[in-house]
Scaffold this active site. Structure first.
Site, PDB file in Angstrom:
ATOM      1  N   GLU A   3     -24.374   0.788  62.261  1.00 41.26           N
ATOM      2  CA  GLU A   3     -23.294   0.203  60.754  1.00 41.26           C
ATOM      3  C   GLU A   3     -24.012   0.474  59.924  1.00 41.26           C
ATOM      4  OE1 GLU A   3     -24.132  -4.330  61.210  1.00 41.26           O
ATOM      5  OE2 GLU A   3     -22.479  -4.504  59.790  1.00 41.26           O
ATOM      6  N   ARG A  49     -35.354  -0.966  72.907  1.00 40.27           N
ATOM      7  CA  ARG A  49     -35.972  -0.405  71.428  1.00 40.27           C
ATOM      8  C   ARG A  49     -37.287  -0.289  71.428  1.00 40.27           C
ATOM      9  NH1 ARG A  49     -34.797  -2.539  67.239  1.00 40.27           N
ATOM     10  NH2 ARG A  49     -33.116  -4.263  68.118  1.00 40.27           N
ATOM     11  N   LYS A 107     -34.563  -3.544  59.522  1.00 36.55           N
ATOM     12  CA  LYS A 107     -33.350  -3.480  58.476  1.00 36.55           C
ATOM     13  C   LYS A 107     -34.045  -4.330  56.664  1.00 36.55           C
ATOM     14  CE  LYS A 107     -29.209  -1.238  60.348  1.00 36.55           C
ATOM     15  NZ  LYS A 107     -28.210  -1.516  60.188  1.00 36.55           N
TER      16      LYS A 107
HETATM   17  P1  ATP Z   1     -29.131  -4.572  62.953  1.00 38.61           P
HETATM   18  O1  ATP Z   1     -29.555  -5.563  62.625  1.00 38.61           O
HETATM   19  O2  ATP Z   1     -27.848  -4.615  61.283  1.00 38.61           O
HETATM   20  O3  ATP Z   1     -27.375  -4.600  63.849  1.00 38.61           O
HETATM   21  P2  ATP Z   1     -29.283  -1.969  64.531  1.00 38.61           P
HETATM   22  O4  ATP Z   1     -30.929  -1.855  63.985  1.00 38.61           O
HETATM   23  O5  ATP Z   1     -29.521  -3.014  65.251  1.00 38.61           O
HETATM   24  O6  ATP Z   1     -29.598  -3.392  62.708  1.00 38.61           O
HETATM   25  P3  ATP Z   1     -27.384  -0.783  63.993  1.00 38.61           P
HETATM   26  O7  ATP Z   1     -26.912   0.240  63.072  1.00 38.61           O
HETATM   27  O8  ATP Z   1     -26.429  -1.355  64.896  1.00 38.61           O
HETATM   28  O9  ATP Z   1     -28.864  -0.975  63.963  1.00 38.61           O
HETATM   29  O10 ATP Z   1     -27.605   0.335  65.103  1.00 38.61           O
HETATM   30  C1  ATP Z   1     -27.213   1.171  66.260  1.00 38.61           C
HETATM   31  C2  ATP Z   1     -27.446   1.983  66.607  1.00 38.61           C
HETATM   32  O11 ATP Z   1     -29.360   2.279  66.869  1.00 38.61           O
HETATM   33  C3  ATP Z   1     -27.220   0.378  67.858  1.00 38.61           C
HETATM   34  O12 ATP Z   1     -26.861   1.172  69.227  1.00 38.61           O
HETATM   35  C4  ATP Z   1     -29.043   0.505  68.057  1.00 38.61           C
HETATM   36  O13 ATP Z   1     -28.555  -0.102  69.893  1.00 38.61           O
HETATM   37  C5  ATP Z   1     -30.020   1.641  68.100  1.00 38.61           C
HETATM   38  N1  ATP Z   1     -31.366   0.890  67.444  1.00 38.61           N
HETATM   39  C6  ATP Z   1     -31.587   0.242  67.134  1.00 38.61           C
HETATM   40  N2  ATP Z   1     -32.865  -0.144  66.726  1.00 38.61           N
HETATM   41  C7  ATP Z   1     -33.281   0.804  67.276  1.00 38.61           C
HETATM   42  C8  ATP Z   1     -34.677   0.440  68.154  1.00 38.61           C
HETATM   43  N3  ATP Z   1     -35.633   0.326  66.668  1.00 38.61           N
HETATM   44  N4  ATP Z   1     -34.685   1.484  68.917  1.00 38.61           N
HETATM   45  C9  ATP Z   1     -34.008   1.967  69.389  1.00 38.61           C
HETATM   46  N5  ATP Z   1     -32.595   2.111  69.547  1.00 38.61           N
HETATM   47  C10 ATP Z   1     -32.187   1.055  68.585  1.00 38.61           C
END
Ligand code: ATP
Ligand code: MG
Length: 587
Positions: free
Chosen positions: A62, A293, A303
């Site tokens: 996002e 994650r 974030k």
């Molecule tokens: P939000 O709370 O804004 O959704 P987010 O960290 O999930 O934050 P995204 O931009 O939605 O951010 O993440 C993009 C991709 O990165 C998603 O598929 C998510 O699963 C993956 N991702 C985010 N944080 C992690 C993490 N700590 N480890 C592994 N994958 C991650």
């Protein structure tokens, strides 16, 4: 994906996702997706028509923040699977939320994924381009009795949702007819109603044991301008509704996400199977697979917290080398190869765990050790004067560019009467076991001569201002006499009149504790007060020509990079990426 310029490490990672894919490919599950041209429903984008991709994955950020180390894990996983299985990985901006999303983030995400060495080819997508499909599918769900417009207040809806142990209650609006719902939904779209007055919900089961199946919201009224679609829409799909449709429209085979979406999977499947039955999309539908994650000690990856660190200026912007953002890591001198090595090493699991930050640092060290040429830098300089070296004379010594890679050659480093050495390499009254400079002791000036310390100068306060020595003219490294002197100390130096004095930033971990903010503390209280130190160092003259992002090992110190923002041509400044050895584990 032949356009990826990067190779996997030798050992192919094996993990549960790869086992799933192996089994599916063996069962020919995605036969349709080899695109022999089989027609599907008109709604489905013909993504990949004509290509032979065996699987399709996606990385769907996002655009509401900068990518961090956790994203790197997800990126390497998705692009790595596509590479290893002859597939494609899409970069998709999941931009269905009109608030908080900005072009600045879009640009930074593109830069970061490319920097990591991955390529999406032609497959760059924006979820907001699918709004019309999402809307049309919603009408189909309404017409077939699978969705209804609810007009309860948010409070009523919350109250009627039930709890983990108690079933929810049906909304009084649940039995509206499809015609009534369609009329209301169209008027929602036309902007007739205020935000929050109506919402479109899937009609599933208010008594389901899984709260996510209790008639989840799928469309809401939000009178906001969207960065891509402007004011075309005043209703927006909920993430849980939009995401499966995005995957289906792009013919994604494996929709890989983090564990917190596990409870959403039944809705993901319900929605796509229902849409497939309605003829909106094609079978087989994408499959959601959850993985753990990345949790990294000494780091925050939320974030919200990262934004707070930047906005409240606890760090110097998104690319501060101490932040766990990929732009920060790049400035810090971390390498894409190091991140890929890290991703392969930590693997992919089904349950959450913590990875120690030193694992990431070790991956960087390993790669930098292989690739960074050696240079000499004196970071805490004090003068060493060779009393018996002729005034005005200078000569060249030869220093290897990499001790394990003779083919990288040697470079000349000038030696003269006055040198810079590290302050800690001289002690007037040394402790036992100290083999460097003290009066009467002999050491080798690395790649140069053996010298004997004869004393030091001090200022009125007793502070050492210079160290004095005599050199042994027949002891030069690489000459036959070199071996006749047996010394235990070996110190580095740069010639004072040739040295390049410049700014060097010592970066260290941003947080001083393993789990910042644990135990109810404000995470800001855990910031390491010594995470950035700026010094003026005396470097070997050749480092003046370093170009931005060139990385070196400064012998005996660590790995450093010419800062990509503050370096000027002929005047680079350096950031410490990582020390030679882990200094944290013993703490
Ligand atoms: P939000 O709370 O804004 O959704 P987010 O960290 O999930 O934050 P995204 O931009 O939605 O951010 O993440 C993009 C991709 O990165 C998603 O598929 C998510 O699963 C993956 N991702 C985010 N944080 C992690 C993490 N700590 N480890 C592994 N994958 C991650
Ligand atoms: Mg997310």
């Amino acid at each position: 994906m032949s356009d990826i310029d990067t190779k996997a490490t030798d050992a192919k990672p094996s993990n549960f996702i790869r086992h799933i894919i192996d089994d599916e490919l063996a069962a020919n599950k995605f036969a349709r997706r080899t695109w022999s041209g089989a027609p599907g429903p008109a709604a489905q984008q013909k993504v990949g028509a004509g290509d032979t991709a065996k699987i399709r994955t996606r990385f769907p950020p996002e655009p509401n923040g900068y990518l961090h180390f956790g994203h790197a894990k997800s990126i390497c996983l998705n692009f790595g699977l596509a590479r290893d299985y002859g597939g494609v990985c899409h970069l998709r901006f999941d931009d269905t939320n009109p608030e908080k999303e900005e072009q600045e983030y879009v640009d930074s995400i593109i830069d970061a994924v490319s920097w990591l060495g991955w390529s999406w080819g032609d497959h760059l997508y924006q979820a907001s381009n699918y709004f019309q499909w999402m809307y049309d599918f919603a009408e189909k769900l309404i017409e077939s009795g699978h969705a209804y417009v609810d007009s309860q207040s948010a409070d009523e809806m919350r109250a009627n949702r039930g709890t983990l142990t108690e079933a929810g209650k049906n909304s009084p609006f649940r039995d509206r007819t499809p015609a009534e719902n369609l009329d209301l939904f169209r008027r929602m779209k036309a902007g007739e109603f205020a935000d929050g007055t109506h919402i479109l919900r899937a009609k599933i089961d208010m008594a389901s044991g899984n709260i996510n199946l209790r008639d989840p919201a799928i469309y809401r009224i939000r009178k906001a301008t969207h960065h891509n679609t402007g004011d075309t829409w005043c209703i927006y799909p909920m993430y849980t509704y939009a995401h499966p449709i995005e995957d289906a429209l792009e013919n994604i085979t494996h929709s890989i996400c983090t564990l917190e979406f596990e409870d959403q999977r039944p809705f993901y499947d319900w929605l796509l199977n229902t849409l497939a039955e309605l003829g909106c999309i094609d079978q087989p539908v994408p499959r959601q697979i959850e993985f753990a994650r990345l949790n990294l000690s000494y780091v925050v990856l939320s974030k919200r917290k990262l934004i707070q660190l930047v906005e409240e200026k606890h760090v110097d912007g998104w690319d501060d080398p101490r932040l766990p953002t990929l732009v920060g890591a790049r400035r810090r001198g971390f390498t894409p190869e190091g991140f890929r090595r890290f991703a392969d090493m930590i693997g992919v699991a089904k349950s959450d765990s913590w990875i120690d930050f030193s694992v990431l640092e070790d991956c960087m060290r390993e790669h930098l050790n292989e690739t960074a040429p050696r240079r000499i830098a004196v970071l805490d300089p004090v003068k060493l004067i060779i009393d018996n070296y002729p005034e005005g004379q200078e000569e060249e010594c030869l220093a290897p560019n990499h001790p394990q890679k003779p083919d990288w050659g040697k470079r000349p480093v000038p030696l003269s009467k006055e040198l810079w050495i590290e302050r800690e390499d001289f002690i007037e009254t040394p402790p036992k076991g100290y083999f460097r400079l003290f009066p009467g002791n002999m050491v080798r000036l690395r790649y140069g001569f053996v010298v004997k310390c004869i004393g030091c100068d001090k200022d009125a306060a007793g502070h050492i201002t210079a160290v004095h020595c005599d050199y042994m003219p027949d002891s030069k490294s690489g000459t036959p006499g070199a071996d006749t002197y047996k010394v235990k100390g070996n110190i580095h130096w740069v010639s004072a009149k040739h040295a390049y004095a410049t700014e060097v930033r010592h970066y260290d971990r941003l947080f001083a504790v393993e789990a910042p903010g644990s135990g109810g503390r404000d995470f800001l209280e855990d910031i390491n007060p010594n995470s950035k130190q700026v010094i003026t160092a005396q470097l070997e003259a050749a480092l003046k020509d370093a170009v931005a992002e060139e990385r070196f090992q400064f012998e005996r110190h660590g790995y450093f990079v010419a800062d990509r923002v503050d370096s000027k041509a002929g005047a680079p400044v350096f950031n410490r990426a990582v020390t030679l050895k882990d200094s944290w584990s013993k703490k």
